[in-house]
Design a protein around this motif. Structure first.
Motif, PDB file in Angstrom:
ATOM      1  N   GLY A 156       0.897  -1.300  -0.076  1.00  0.00           N
ATOM      2  CA  GLY A 156       0.161  -0.092   0.216  1.00  0.00           C
ATOM      3  C   GLY A 156       0.987   1.332  -0.019  1.00  0.00           C
ATOM      4  N   HIS A 157       0.186   2.194   0.326  1.00  0.00           N
ATOM      5  CA  HIS A 157       0.930   3.700   0.261  1.00  0.00           C
ATOM      6  C   HIS A 157       0.625   4.456   1.449  1.00  0.00           C
ATOM      7  N   VAL A 158       2.087   5.169   1.772  1.00  0.00           N
ATOM      8  CA  VAL A 158       2.234   6.091   2.951  1.00  0.00           C
ATOM      9  C   VAL A 158       1.034   7.039   3.085  1.00  0.00           C
ATOM     10  N   THR A 159       0.616   7.048   4.417  1.00  0.00           N
ATOM     11  CA  THR A 159      -0.404   8.055   4.725  1.00  0.00           C
ATOM     12  C   THR A 159       0.124   9.313   5.731  1.00  0.00           C
ATOM     13  N   ARG A 160      -0.692  10.372   5.987  1.00  0.00           N
ATOM     14  CA  ARG A 160      -0.138  11.022   7.172  1.00  0.00           C
ATOM     15  C   ARG A 160      -1.591  11.468   7.807  1.00  0.00           C
ATOM     16  N   GLY A 161      -1.499  11.534   9.234  1.00  0.00           N
ATOM     17  CA  GLY A 161      -2.488  12.284   9.841  1.00  0.00           C
ATOM     18  C   GLY A 161      -3.966  10.989  10.088  1.00  0.00           C
ATOM     19  N   LYS A 162      -3.557   9.670   9.734  1.00  0.00           N
ATOM     20  CA  LYS A 162      -4.647   8.936   9.996  1.00  0.00           C
ATOM     21  C   LYS A 162      -4.318   7.812  11.202  1.00  0.00           C
ATOM     22  N   GLY A 163      -3.056   8.205  11.701  1.00  0.00           N
ATOM     23  CA  GLY A 163      -2.879   7.476  12.909  1.00  0.00           C
ATOM     24  C   GLY A 163      -1.584   6.357  12.587  1.00  0.00           C
ATOM     25  N   SER A 164      -0.695   6.211  13.711  1.00  0.00           N
ATOM     26  CA  SER A 164       0.166   5.049  13.715  1.00  0.00           C
ATOM     27  C   SER A 164      -0.296   4.020  14.737  1.00  0.00           C
ATOM     28  N   ARG A 165       0.184   2.823  14.562  1.00  0.00           N
ATOM     29  CA  ARG A 165      -0.028   1.722  15.390  1.00  0.00           C
ATOM     30  C   ARG A 165       1.217   1.375  16.098  1.00  0.00           C
ATOM     31  N   ASP A 166       2.503   1.716  15.799  1.00  0.00           N
ATOM     32  CA  ASP A 166       3.818   1.400  15.991  1.00  0.00           C
ATOM     33  C   ASP A 166       4.273   2.968  17.032  1.00  0.00           C
ATOM     34  N   HIS A 167       4.744   2.447  18.293  1.00  0.00           N
ATOM     35  CA  HIS A 167       5.038   3.664  19.172  1.00  0.00           C
ATOM     36  C   HIS A 167       6.174   3.210  19.977  1.00  0.00           C
ATOM     37  N   VAL A 168       6.974   4.187  20.273  1.00  0.00           N
ATOM     38  CA  VAL A 168       8.011   4.196  21.678  1.00  0.00           C
ATOM     39  C   VAL A 168       7.498   5.102  22.748  1.00  0.00           C
ATOM     40  N   PHE A 169       6.941   4.411  23.646  1.00  0.00           N
ATOM     41  CA  PHE A 169       6.457   5.193  24.779  1.00  0.00           C
ATOM     42  C   PHE A 169       7.610   4.985  25.946  1.00  0.00           C
ATOM     43  N   PHE A 170       7.439   6.046  26.860  1.00  0.00           N
ATOM     44  CA  PHE A 170       8.631   6.015  27.956  1.00  0.00           C
ATOM     45  C   PHE A 170       8.224   6.505  29.302  1.00  0.00           C
ATOM     46  N   LYS A 171       8.666   6.344  30.254  1.00  0.00           N
ATOM     47  CA  LYS A 171       8.504   6.669  31.620  1.00  0.00           C
ATOM     48  C   LYS A 171       9.832   6.829  32.230  1.00  0.00           C
ATOM     49  N   GLY A 172       9.781   7.944  33.188  1.00  0.00           N
ATOM     50  CA  GLY A 172      11.012   8.013  33.901  1.00  0.00           C
ATOM     51  C   GLY A 172      12.320   9.060  33.262  1.00  0.00           C
ATOM     52  N   ALA A 173      13.474   8.819  33.750  1.00  0.00           N
ATOM     53  CA  ALA A 173      14.603   9.600  33.195  1.00  0.00           C
ATOM     54  C   ALA A 173      14.954   9.232  31.776  1.00  0.00           C
ATOM     55  N   VAL A 174      13.967   9.572  30.851  1.00  0.00           N
ATOM     56  CA  VAL A 174      14.262   9.349  29.370  1.00  0.00           C
ATOM     57  C   VAL A 174      13.790  10.737  28.800  1.00  0.00           C
ATOM     58  N   THR A 175      14.654  11.276  27.938  1.00  0.00           N
ATOM     59  CA  THR A 175      14.368  12.591  27.212  1.00  0.00           C
ATOM     60  C   THR A 175      14.618  12.189  25.904  1.00  0.00           C
ATOM     61  N   PRO A 176      13.380  12.227  25.058  1.00  0.00           N
ATOM     62  CA  PRO A 176      13.655  12.150  23.443  1.00  0.00           C
ATOM     63  C   PRO A 176      14.259  13.073  22.821  1.00  0.00           C
ATOM     64  N   LEU A 177      15.312  12.743  21.737  1.00  0.00           N
ATOM     65  CA  LEU A 177      15.847  13.713  20.968  1.00  0.00           C
ATOM     66  C   LEU A 177      15.185  13.839  19.628  1.00  0.00           C
ATOM     67  N   THR A 178      15.020  12.580  18.960  1.00  0.00           N
ATOM     68  CA  THR A 178      14.707  12.598  17.524  1.00  0.00           C
ATOM     69  C   THR A 178      13.693  11.373  17.509  1.00  0.00           C
ATOM     70  N   PHE A 179      12.821  11.585  16.427  1.00  0.00           N
ATOM     71  CA  PHE A 179      11.639  10.424  16.324  1.00  0.00           C
ATOM     72  C   PHE A 179      11.560  10.658  14.673  1.00  0.00           C
ATOM     73  N   THR A 180      11.460   9.577  14.027  1.00  0.00           N
ATOM     74  CA  THR A 180      11.321   9.243  12.720  1.00  0.00           C
ATOM     75  C   THR A 180      10.595   7.781  12.478  1.00  0.00           C
ATOM     76  N   THR A 181       9.712   7.984  11.150  1.00  0.00           N
ATOM     77  CA  THR A 181       9.082   6.764  10.700  1.00  0.00           C
ATOM     78  C   THR A 181       9.666   6.631   9.277  1.00  0.00           C
ATOM     79  N   LEU A 182      10.523   5.643   9.008  1.00  0.00           N
ATOM     80  CA  LEU A 182      11.316   5.471   7.923  1.00  0.00           C
ATOM     81  C   LEU A 182      10.419   5.154   6.843  1.00  0.00           C
ATOM     82  N   THR A 183      10.641   5.648   5.544  1.00  0.00           N
ATOM     83  CA  THR A 183       9.854   5.238   4.114  1.00  0.00           C
ATOM     84  C   THR A 183      10.899   5.030   3.331  1.00  0.00           C
ATOM     85  N   ASP A 184      11.945   5.148   3.323  1.00  0.00           N
ATOM     86  CA  ASP A 184      12.959   5.075   2.048  1.00  0.00           C
ATOM     87  C   ASP A 184      13.716   3.701   1.988  1.00  0.00           C
TER      88      ASP A 184
END
Length: 278
Positions: free
Chosen positions: A230-258
């Protein structure tokens, strides 16, 4: 003689300090970690044989070189090709307590991390897919340790919600026991406006993609419209996530398409870089 000894001690003390008599400097208590999560699609459920998809899978992992790799739908045939990954990658919980190849499994990069402990908890008794795979890892050359889990609840909402509730109960118990920063990856079968997703947020988790200060490199949905091919969409929602709790500071996030990711699965890999510790 006493004066001579005293004089020698006064001379040696500064030299001793310079020579390291006070011990080595303390190890860093924080580290930057790259985490990748990818549902690679069980071939019996679509996408064609693993042989047609494995090269792109291996190439993408080699290009990204995550410190932690959470995989879902890693069927027996996928396990047979994991030895093509770089030699530094070690599987965690590759088999269930019943001896089956774990379809929800973790890998870590031994060049950057050391395994401290690990285990599997069932969502469905005796399952090879509806499980919580967990590991405690330490960043090499630091004292920074963290707890990471990988899971894959059922897609049907009536089952996804109790699976999610079980997952939250299990991971919260693990975090309470070990008192460590917590990362939870997986195909949660829960888009952002779903009840199952909100259960995580209401429980105090943060999605790395939406954390304050995170740099989102590419904002697309993690599931292909129309399933495999199928094809890549935007704004319809993702099923895959990286959740966190505690001493974690997210720096970057991406979903790969290439680079051939769409030839591997009906899901796109999500990748987060985070700082563990403070």
């Amino acid at each position: 003689m006493k004066r001579a000894v005293s004089w020698l001690l006064s001379l040696c003390l500064p030299l001793c300090l310079f020579a390291g008599c006070q011990g080595e400097p303390p190890l860093p208590s924080s580290a930057d970690i790259k985490v990748m999560s990818w549902n690679i699609l069980n071939p019996t459920w679509g996408g064609g044989p693993v042989e047609f998809r494995r090269d792109a899978f291996v190439e993408i992992v080699c290009e990204q070189m995550p410190d932690v790799l959470g995989l879902q739908e890693a069927s027996k045939r996928w396990h047979e090709v994991f030895d093509q990954l770089p030699a530094s990658y070690e599987a965690v919980n590759a088999t269930t307590d019943g001896g089956k190849e774990a379809m929800t499994t973790l890998f870590y990069n031994t060049d950057t991390l050391t395994l401290i402990s690990n285990g599997i908890e069932d969502l469905d008794s005796g399952s090879d897919i509806r499980i919580v795979s967990w590991a405690i890892l330490e960043a090499n050359g630091t004292t920074a340790r963290f707890l990471v889990t990988n899971t894959h609840p059922d897609a049907r909402e009536a089952t996804c919600i109790p699976h999610t509730e079980q997952h939250l109960k299990l991971v919260n118990a693990l975090q309470k026991e070990h008192d460590l920063p917590l990362l939870c990856v997986g195909d949660f079968n829960a888009v952002e406006d779903s009840t199952a997703y909100r259960l995580h947020i209401n429980d105090g988790f943060t999605d790395c993609k939406y954390a304050d200060g995170v740099e989102v490199l590419q904002d697309v949905d993690s599931y292909l419209m129309g399933d495999y091919g199928g094809h890549v969409t935007r704004g319809k929602g993702s099923r895959d996530h990286v959740f966190f709790k505690g001493a974690v500071t997210p720096l970057t996030f991406t979903t790969l398409t290439d680079d051939g990711v769409k030839t591997v699965s009906d899901h796109l890999p999500v990748v987060a870089t985070v700082q563990i510790g403070e």
